[in-house]
Design a protein around this motif. Structure first.
Motif, short mmCIF file in Angstrom:
data_model
loop_
_atom_site.label_atom_id
_atom_site.label_comp_id
_atom_site.label_asym_id
_atom_site.label_seq_id
_atom_site.Cartn_x
_atom_site.Cartn_y
_atom_site.Cartn_z
N ILE A 37 12.95 23.26 49.69
CA ILE A 37 14.11 23.74 48.93
C ILE A 37 13.64 24.51 47.69
O ILE A 37 14.14 25.59 47.38
CB ILE A 37 15.04 22.56 48.53
N ASN A 38 12.61 23.95 47.00
CA ASN A 38 12.08 24.65 45.82
C ASN A 38 11.51 26.02 46.19
O ASN A 38 11.40 26.90 45.36
CB ASN A 38 10.95 23.84 45.17
N ASN A 39 11.08 26.15 47.45
CA ASN A 39 10.52 27.42 47.89
C ASN A 39 11.55 28.26 48.65
O ASN A 39 11.18 29.06 49.51
CB ASN A 39 9.27 27.19 48.73
N HIS A 40 12.80 28.04 48.33
CA HIS A 40 13.91 28.87 48.82
C HIS A 40 14.17 28.76 50.32
O HIS A 40 14.68 29.70 50.94
CB HIS A 40 13.71 30.35 48.43
N PHE A 41 13.80 27.64 50.93
CA PHE A 41 14.16 27.42 52.33
C PHE A 41 15.55 26.79 52.38
O PHE A 41 15.96 26.08 51.46
CB PHE A 41 13.14 26.50 53.02
#
Ligand code: ASP
Length: 554
Positions: free
Chosen positions: A125-129
């Protein structure tokens, strides 16, 4: 006399002390079955000097009971007690899994699983997934694993349970969800093994505009981030090896590289013997273990021979070399004495080493020696020797072949799945020599077990069609994929990590069942309810499966 009770929950144990004068609670406890739920109020005290229990986390204290209440009495004589020293056999533990889950080890495994999954989600999530759920009821996929079929109320029409969200995640890429992940349930109707379940969980990932190195780096970063702190740290970057190198040196596409003993190629020497050389795809390989690791007892020799006999086109010779001359005698039947001595010299075969040699069909020879390598080392380790390096080891295997020949029909089948892109450098071989074409697929291997795999996908519909045709898959059945690729679909690739297998390797459990709350048993059945079970005639009619033959009794 004071009475002691051990109070246990999911977090640990605490000793309770019921004072002698509290006769009411004492007599109550006498008849209270184990595993009852109680509520206690009392005072936390240090245990008297010398009475501490070093093996218990709370061993320095005890709770002196002041108020005692039974919240829910357990029934007498539960099928087993939660005691490590008299652990019930697995079938019984599986049948009463809710009791088995009370064992500290199961608590630890499931709690660690939850934390790890949380960290993985957090990283992605932090990596925009974006976490997207995809259906599990889907259409049968041609090729690949056997699937579970779901009857419907439409006569003669069935759903299939997904083997993985593969087609959906690719459609998400076409739908501009350019970074997708899901903790996904997958189903494969294959035999159950200690490392395989009919339903299992994957961390499924797909991203657009990517390449092999980016996916590899993403997973290394993900594992680094979610790696439990209680385990020794892992390196930032993992070792990489080509499929060919893995097969040639370890006889396996998921090599255990925690120990060095490698398979060696002696085909050239054997080929001087003209009779053997004439066989197609001939290969001769060996693996030797020096004196300190030479222990070829009858037990292991027989067991290895049984493994070796499963290969029709490869022959295994195993020998403890008491002296090199004895070895010369042994292979003298295969090679001339002159070549046999060359073998001993060239490969520096030492007296008193153990040697496993196999010859015949090269692919079978390598796979056989790969198995022998592991089985023999397991045997030595069971005797108390240390052969493998300690700690967890990750390895990427890359450059897999795109196709292989199916065992029975000799037709082309895919090594990964039909959506895997061919290696751009090998495109010229696609028509003329398809078995030589490599793919853009990669597997992640942990301690000699495959824990994940993926690939860069085909995004050109014309190429996808060509590959389907080569695999004899009806393109009509895949029209939705061809249309999707032709709709302006970005280039994409991804991977799936098998979470059950990963956790089982990490926690070094005997089976993946030990990291799954409610696994299927050894026959692939649900041990709690006994499913699969029969359904009524009326239901059978409803699902149009009335005319099925009754299942064979086992
Ligand atoms: N869907 C593949 C599998 O389940 C993984 C992948 O190619 O991403 O093995």
């Amino acid at each position: 006399m004071n009475k002691f009770v051990v109070l246990r929950d999911g977090y640990g144990e605490t000793q309770l002390i019921v004072k002698e004068k509290d006769t009411e609670t004492q007599s109550f406890l006498e008849v209270l079955p184990f595993e009852s739920i109680i509520e206690v109020k009392g005072t936390v005290l240090s245990r008297p000097k010398g009475m501490e229990n070093k093996n218990q986390k709370t061993g320095e204290i005890e709770v002196s009971v002041e108020k005692f209440r039974v919240v829910n009495k357990a029934r007498d004589n539960l099928p087993f007690n939660i005691r490590e020293f008299q652990k019930a056999k697995e079938p019984l533990r599986m049948q009463y899994r809710y009791l088995d889950l009370r064992f500290p080890i199961m608590q630890q495994n499931l709690r660690l699983r939850s934390k790890l999954l949380m960290k993985m989600r957090e990283f992605l999530i932090n990596n925009h997934f974006i976490d997207v759920e995809t259906p599990t009821l889907f259409k049968a996929t041609p090729g690949g694993a056997q699937e579970f079929i779901v009857p419907t109320q439409f006569p003669g029409q069935f759903y299939s349970l997904v083997q993985s969200p593969q087609q959906f995640k690719q459609m998400l890429m076409a739908g501009a969800i350019d970074r997708y992940f899901q903790i996904a349930r997958c189903y494969r109707d294959e035999g159950v093994r200690s490392d395989r379940q009919p339903e299992f969980t994957q961390l499924d990932i797909e991203l657009s505009f990517t390449n092999v190195d980016s996916v590899i780096k993403l997973i290394e970063d993900l594992l680094q981030y979610s790696w439990p702190q209680s385990f020794d740290p892992i390196p930032m970057r993992f070792q990489k090896m080509s499929y060919e190198e893995a097969m040639e040196n370890y006889g396996s596409d998921k090599p255990d590289v925690r120990f060095d003993y490698k398979v060696k190629n002696c085909t050239d020497l054997f080929k001087i013997n003209t009779k053997l050389a004439s066989e197609e795809n001939f290969g001769a390989y060996f693996i030797s273990f020096p004196k300190e690791h030479a222990n070829l007892s009858k037990q292991i020799k027989d067991s290895l021979q049984t493994s070796g006999n499963k290969y029709e086109r490869a022959k295994l010779i195993q020998s403890k070399i008491v002296s090199t001359s004895e070895w010369l005698n042994k292979i003298g039947k295969l090679l001339t004495t002159q070549l046999a001595s060359r073998f001993v010299e060239e490969y520096k075969i030492q007296d008193e080493s153990v040697l496993f040699l196999a010859y015949g069909n090269k692919d079978e020879v390598l796979s056989l020696l790969g198995k022998v390598r592991l089985e023999y080392v397991n045997f030595l380790e069971n005797l108390g020797m240390t052969i493998r390096k300690k700690g967890n080891h990750f390895l990427w295997v890359v450059d897999f072949p795109l196709f292989e020949l199916s065992e029975n029909s000799n037709k082309l089948q895919c090594v990964h799945h039909p959506f895997t892109a061919p290696h751009p450098d090998d495109m010229s071989d696609l028509e003329t020599n398809p078995l030589k074409v490599r793919s853009l697929a990669y597997d992640l291997v942990m301690n000699g077990q495959e824990i994940g795999g993926g690939s860069i996908r085909i995004h050109d519909p014309a190429l996808q069609k060509r590959i389907l045709e080569k695999l004899n898959i009806e393109t009509d059945s895949m029209q939705h994929i061809l249309d999707m690729l032709g709709s302006g679909c970005p280039p994409h690739g991804g991977i799936a990590l098998g979470l059950d297998r990963f956790l089982s390797v990490l926690l070094n459990t005997a089976s993946i069942r030990d990291v799954i709350a409610f696994p299927k048993n050894f026959d692939g059945r649900d041990p709690l309810s006994g499913a699969p079970s029969s359904i009524s005639e009326e239901e059978q009619r409803l699902y149009h499966i009335k005319s099925v033959l009754s299942p064979k009794k086992k």
